[in-house]
Write a protein that holds these residues in place. Structure first.
Motif, PDB file in Angstrom:
ATOM      1  N   TYR A 192      -2.827   0.290  13.622  1.00  0.00           N
ATOM      2  CA  TYR A 192      -2.917  -0.001  12.177  1.00  0.00           C
ATOM      3  C   TYR A 192      -4.080   0.771  11.558  1.00  0.00           C
ATOM      4  CZ  TYR A 192      -3.676  -2.475   7.809  1.00  0.00           C
ATOM      5  OH  TYR A 192      -3.857  -2.771   6.477  1.00  0.00           O
ATOM      6  N   LEU A 193      -5.237   0.710  12.212  1.00  0.00           N
ATOM      7  CA  LEU A 193      -6.426   1.380  11.657  1.00  0.00           C
ATOM      8  C   LEU A 193      -6.251   2.899  11.644  1.00  0.00           C
ATOM      9  CD1 LEU A 193      -9.341   1.360  10.631  1.00  0.00           C
ATOM     10  CD2 LEU A 193     -10.124   1.224  12.985  1.00  0.00           C
ATOM     11  N   LYS A 243      -4.254   4.461   8.862  1.00  0.00           N
ATOM     12  CA  LYS A 243      -4.810   4.527   7.502  1.00  0.00           C
ATOM     13  C   LYS A 243      -5.503   5.855   7.238  1.00  0.00           C
ATOM     14  CE  LYS A 243      -6.243   0.456   5.657  1.00  0.00           C
ATOM     15  NZ  LYS A 243      -7.243  -0.589   5.444  1.00  0.00           N
ATOM     16  N   ASN A 287     -12.570  -3.048   6.090  1.00  0.00           N
ATOM     17  CA  ASN A 287     -13.076  -2.565   7.373  1.00  0.00           C
ATOM     18  C   ASN A 287     -11.932  -2.148   8.321  1.00  0.00           C
ATOM     19  OD1 ASN A 287     -15.083  -3.776  10.092  1.00  0.00           O
ATOM     20  ND2 ASN A 287     -15.388  -1.923   8.932  1.00  0.00           N
ATOM     21  N   GLY A 288     -10.756  -1.894   7.750  1.00  0.00           N
ATOM     22  CA  GLY A 288      -9.667  -1.350   8.570  1.00  0.00           C
ATOM     23  C   GLY A 288      -8.777  -2.383   9.237  1.00  0.00           C
ATOM     24  N   VAL A 289      -8.875  -3.651   8.811  1.00  0.00           N
ATOM     25  CA  VAL A 289      -8.012  -4.693   9.383  1.00  0.00           C
ATOM     26  C   VAL A 289      -7.001  -5.090   8.315  1.00  0.00           C
ATOM     27  CG1 VAL A 289      -8.006  -7.061  10.307  1.00  0.00           C
ATOM     28  CG2 VAL A 289      -9.878  -5.505  10.872  1.00  0.00           C
ATOM     29  N   ASP A 340      -3.803  -3.475  16.452  1.00  0.00           N
ATOM     30  CA  ASP A 340      -4.939  -3.310  15.535  1.00  0.00           C
ATOM     31  C   ASP A 340      -5.383  -1.853  15.470  1.00  0.00           C
ATOM     32  OD1 ASP A 340      -5.121  -6.065  15.034  1.00  0.00           O
ATOM     33  OD2 ASP A 340      -6.257  -6.363  16.876  1.00  0.00           O
ATOM     34  N   LYS A 381      -4.386 -10.249   8.823  1.00  0.00           N
ATOM     35  CA  LYS A 381      -5.339 -10.620   9.875  1.00  0.00           C
ATOM     36  C   LYS A 381      -6.685 -11.045   9.273  1.00  0.00           C
ATOM     37  CE  LYS A 381      -3.733  -8.867  14.215  1.00  0.00           C
ATOM     38  NZ  LYS A 381      -4.174  -8.530  15.558  1.00  0.00           N
ATOM     39  N   GLY A 428      -7.785  -9.427  20.271  1.00  0.00           N
ATOM     40  CA  GLY A 428      -7.427  -8.699  19.059  1.00  0.00           C
ATOM     41  C   GLY A 428      -8.518  -8.857  18.025  1.00  0.00           C
ATOM     42  N   GLN A 429      -8.261  -8.380  16.824  1.00  0.00           N
ATOM     43  CA  GLN A 429      -9.300  -8.356  15.795  1.00  0.00           C
ATOM     44  C   GLN A 429      -9.675  -9.738  15.284  1.00  0.00           C
ATOM     45  OE1 GLN A 429     -11.498  -5.838  14.607  1.00  0.00           O
ATOM     46  NE2 GLN A 429     -10.762  -5.447  16.651  1.00  0.00           N
TER      47      GLN A 429
END
Lengths: 399, 371
Positions: free
Chosen positions: B39-40, B43, A329-331, B36, A335, A154-155
């Motif tokens: 989620y992105l 947006k 940055n989209g997280v 993840d 997280k 995952g991230q």
């Protein structure tokens, strides 16, 4: 306690061939039982075991003065750093510039904050600068081990891998510059010392790339089974580490860059050969019990206040900066915070760095003593925080 | 509980759903990264929709309702571009293919959503081994009766879609010798196979669905894993036998082939359907899964054997005027090309033969998805 130490010492003097088999088995058992009882990473127990059974405390473990043990530690570090480098995707860092910016900012701010805290504790300017450089880095050994143990994805996992690689390289670079500065103060040749540090870094990286190119070419000529590649890679890493030591280069940089280059050439290891299988598990035990053997409880207790201040300062800075940039940055912010927290392990990396980089006569033993004391604290707590972060991010694979 | 009225939709409109693989770019194993990625993607504006699937290594994307090939293909490419952009941001690989070649089912994580957790409790390991990737195509129908008729009339052509889309030759690290091994995973579910032979919507709703619901074995139509099933809330039938192809272009072409076939069946052929048609259904289905385009099927009416490859070419010839009417002629050119090139399963085998590396096969699938 004295009687116990005497009996143990007598036993191992009479039976030297039994030292390592018994130590490894005992450390493994200690970690298995400990993990079963309190669910924290095994490496924390290996370190605790190494510290307790070190010469300065109660045990028979040899100190790091022995050149054979130092060589072994270097080889183990080389193998683990190769594995670590293999997980780094340069294309990602190139295409997603925020990762690089995050690393520069979090390392830079950590540097400043650690320097200021150290100075507040009356640590000399030179040692404070060294602390600041070393505390930029996260331990790649701890990170890769906890990720492998948790089988996380995952991230948070991806970002701590890449940020660790970047902040380690930054830390080595800055640390070498500071050494250059120290040499300048002594010899009056700052430019020469800096050049020597940069040349050392570039040479180490070039050696790693050169070995990767050689291996890639050789594998094209020899039809080698994917499953046999781990053996060849292990042998080459041992050679690579040997050469870096012989020529005063950095085995850390060379192994990391070797793994990174091999990955980008798509040289693939078999699925059950990844992480060098059971071999790496044994090496991890050796590495983590050996590293704290030079530490003395009395030194540790002297610098406990500084240790806690540095630990908290570093944790707050890394967490805040990484969380903010990750969110942009989209997280998710959650997280992002967990990524920052997961970057807390340090220690082994810095000890190795000091062990291999500090030129003799630089008068840094005081600094070494302090940082080893501080890093034992981080060594024990760091892996627990990383594991906690991965579990909270739901990136671990429940067993 | 009954399903109620079958929603009317514009005949022959299409919608495509694709289940896609999320790949760890270091190990080329599956990566549990859907939370993840979703989620992105949430947006930003996403063309169509994106939803989680049974395990965290999968996502499902869906297009809006599309009237023709050009619009469908355009939106699929837009979706693909958005996905690739997001995956690049998160260091994830994304690709098609019906199965991941070497993933271990026991390592998968069930997505944190009540429906999937319930399926996991109910089906045990079947839920995790359902980490397989399919394409679903919806075709709009005017009424429930037409949907049921079409659903049964299509049984004769189901092997075409299996053979054309097949892209799952490898399972758990081995070549299965199947072209589509994915469907074996689907077949393990108790409510899989074909729909019961009922041609009246009222009867289907009252006598089949309501009774099944009373037994406690189902909650909604989603619990039926049939090869073709009605979807009353959308007013469509849904073909579910296709593996996800390696490219979105192929996904669009397969959808358009189904659209033209439905048009031909309803506007020209109007075949007589009976329960007897299902006599050779499972055999034909097996032939398509095992041998792909080289499989030999038996015509359920004439009992004549014919290769799937030949049968598709015959059908293309028959329905080309319908394709032209639906503005799908360019897609049919591509369809013929795909038949000559053979399916994605054989493409993946060729990649393995070239490299002797299963990871290379996945790397090639990732590259093909981006093309």
């Amino acid at each position: 306690m004295t009687l116990f130490r005497w009996n143990m010492a007598t036993f191992f003097i009479n039976n030297p061939q039994l030292i390592w088999p018994l130590i490894l088995l005992a450390a493994w058992t200690f970690a298995e039982v400990g993990t079963y009882l309190v669910k924290i990473p095994k490496i924390t127990f290996y370190t605790l075991f190494g510290f307790i059974f070190a010469k300065h405390q109660i045990g028979p473990l040899p100190t790091l003065d022995h050149s054979g043990i130092v060589a072994l530690v270097n080889i183990i570090a080389g193998l683990i750093l190769f594995d670590f480098g293999y997980r780094i995707n340069l294309r990602w860092i190139w295409s997603n510039k925020i990762i690089l910016i995050t690393s520069i900012v979090e390392s830079g701010v950590t540097f400043v904050v650690v320097f200021v805290i150290s100075r507040l504790f009356d640590v000399s300017t030179l040692v404070s600068l060294e602390f600041a450089a070393l505390f930029m880095a996260t331990s790649p050994f701890v990170i890769i081990n906890v990720i492998n143990q948790q089988q996380s994805a995952g991230q948070v996992t991806e970002r701590i891998l890449h940020l660790t690689a970047l902040n380690c390289i930054s830390a080595i670079f800055i640390f070498k510059l500071i050494l250059g500065y120290a040499v300048f103060e002594k010899s009056g040749s700052f430019g020469q010392a800096t050049m020597a540090s940069i040349v050392m870094l570039i040479s180490s990286a070039a050696l790693g790339i050169g070995f990767a190119l050689f291996l890639f070419g050789a594998l094209k000529q020899i039809k080698l089974l994917t499953s046999d590649r781990a053996v060849v890679l292990s042998l080459i890493i041992i050679l690579l580490v040997g050469i870096t030591k012989a020529f005063g280069l950095s085995p850390i940089i060379a192994s990391l860059i070797f793994g990174l280059t091999i990955r980008h050439m798509k040289v693939v290891m078999g699925q059950n050969q990844r992480n060098f299988g059971a071999l790496e598990n044994i090496l991890i035990i050796v590495l983590f019990i050996i590293i704290p053997v030079n530490l003395d409880w009395h030194n540790l207790s002297l610098f406990i206040g500084l240790g806690i201040a540095l630990f908290l300062g570093r944790l707050i800075i890394k967490t805040t900066v990484v969380a903010l940039f990750s969110y942009c940055n989209g997280v998710s912010i959650n997280k992002g915070i967990l990524t920052g927290l997961a970057l807390s392990p340090i220690s082994i990396f810095s000890i190795l760095l000091l062990d291999q980089s500090v030129p003799s006569g630089m008068g840094l033993n005081y600094g070494l003593l302090m940082i080893t004391g501080v890093t034992l604290l981080l060594e024990l707590i760091g892996p627990c925080i990383t594991q906690y972060a991965l579990i909270m991010a739901k990136e671990n694979t429940p067993t | 509980m009954q399903l109620g009225k079958f929603k009317t939709s514009t005949p022959y409109t299409m919608g495509v759903e694709l289940e896609l693989q999320l790949i760890n770019l270091s190990t080329f194993d599956l990566s549990a990264s859907s939370p993840d990625l979703i989620y992105l993607l949430g947006k930003n504006n996403f063309p169509g929709s994106v939803t989680p699937e049974m395990t965290e290594s999968m996502i499902e994307i869906a297009t809006d309702v599309m009237p023709d090939y050009e619009q469908l293909s355009t939106q699929l490419h837009q979706i693909r571009d958005k996905l690739v952009e997001a995956c690049d941001k998160l260091n994830i690989g994304i690709c098609g293919g019906g199965t991941h070649p070497f993933q271990q089912w026991s390592e998968r994580k069930i997505y944190n959503k009540e429906r999937y957790q319930e399926a996991s409790r109910r089906y045990g390991y079947l839920a995790k081994q359902f980490t397989v990737f399919g394409q679903h195509v919806h075709i709009g129908c005017e009424s429930g009766d037409i949907a049921l008729y079409l659903l049964h009339a299509l049984n004769r052509y189901v092997p075409h879609f299996i053979a054309l889309s097949a892209s799952s030759p490898y399972v758990q690290g081995s070549d299965t010798s199947f072209n589509s091994a994915r469907l074996n995973s689907v077949f393990a579910f108790p409510l899989s196979g074909h729909a019961p032979f009922i041609l009246n919507w009222e009867q289907f709703d009252r006598e089949y669905f309501a009774r099944m619901h009373k037994t406690g074995t189902i909650n909604s139509m989603k619990d039926f894993y049939w090869d073709v099933r009605p979807k009353p809330e959308y007013g469509t039938i849904e073909l579910r036998v296709c593996d996800t192809p390696l490219s979105v272009e192929k996904a669009a072409v397969l959808a358009v082939y189904l659209q033209a076939l439905c048009h031909y069946i309803l506007e020209e052929e109007r075949p007589k359907v009976s329960e007897e048609c299902y006599m050779v259904y499972n055999y034909n289905r097996f032939q398509a899964c095992r041998f792909g385009l080289e499989g030999k099927i038996v015509d359920p009416v004439s009992y004549q054997p014919i290769s799937i490859h030949e049968d598709i070419l015959n059908m293309i010839h028959k329905i080309e005027p319908h394709a032209a009417e639906l503005k799908s002629t360019p897609a049919f050119k591509l369809l013929k090309k795909y038949i000559i090139e053979n399916n994605d399963a054989e493409h993946l085998r060729a990649q393995f033969a070239k490299s002797d590396s299963i990871e290379y096969v996945i790397n090639n699938a990732i590259a093909k998805f981006r093309q």
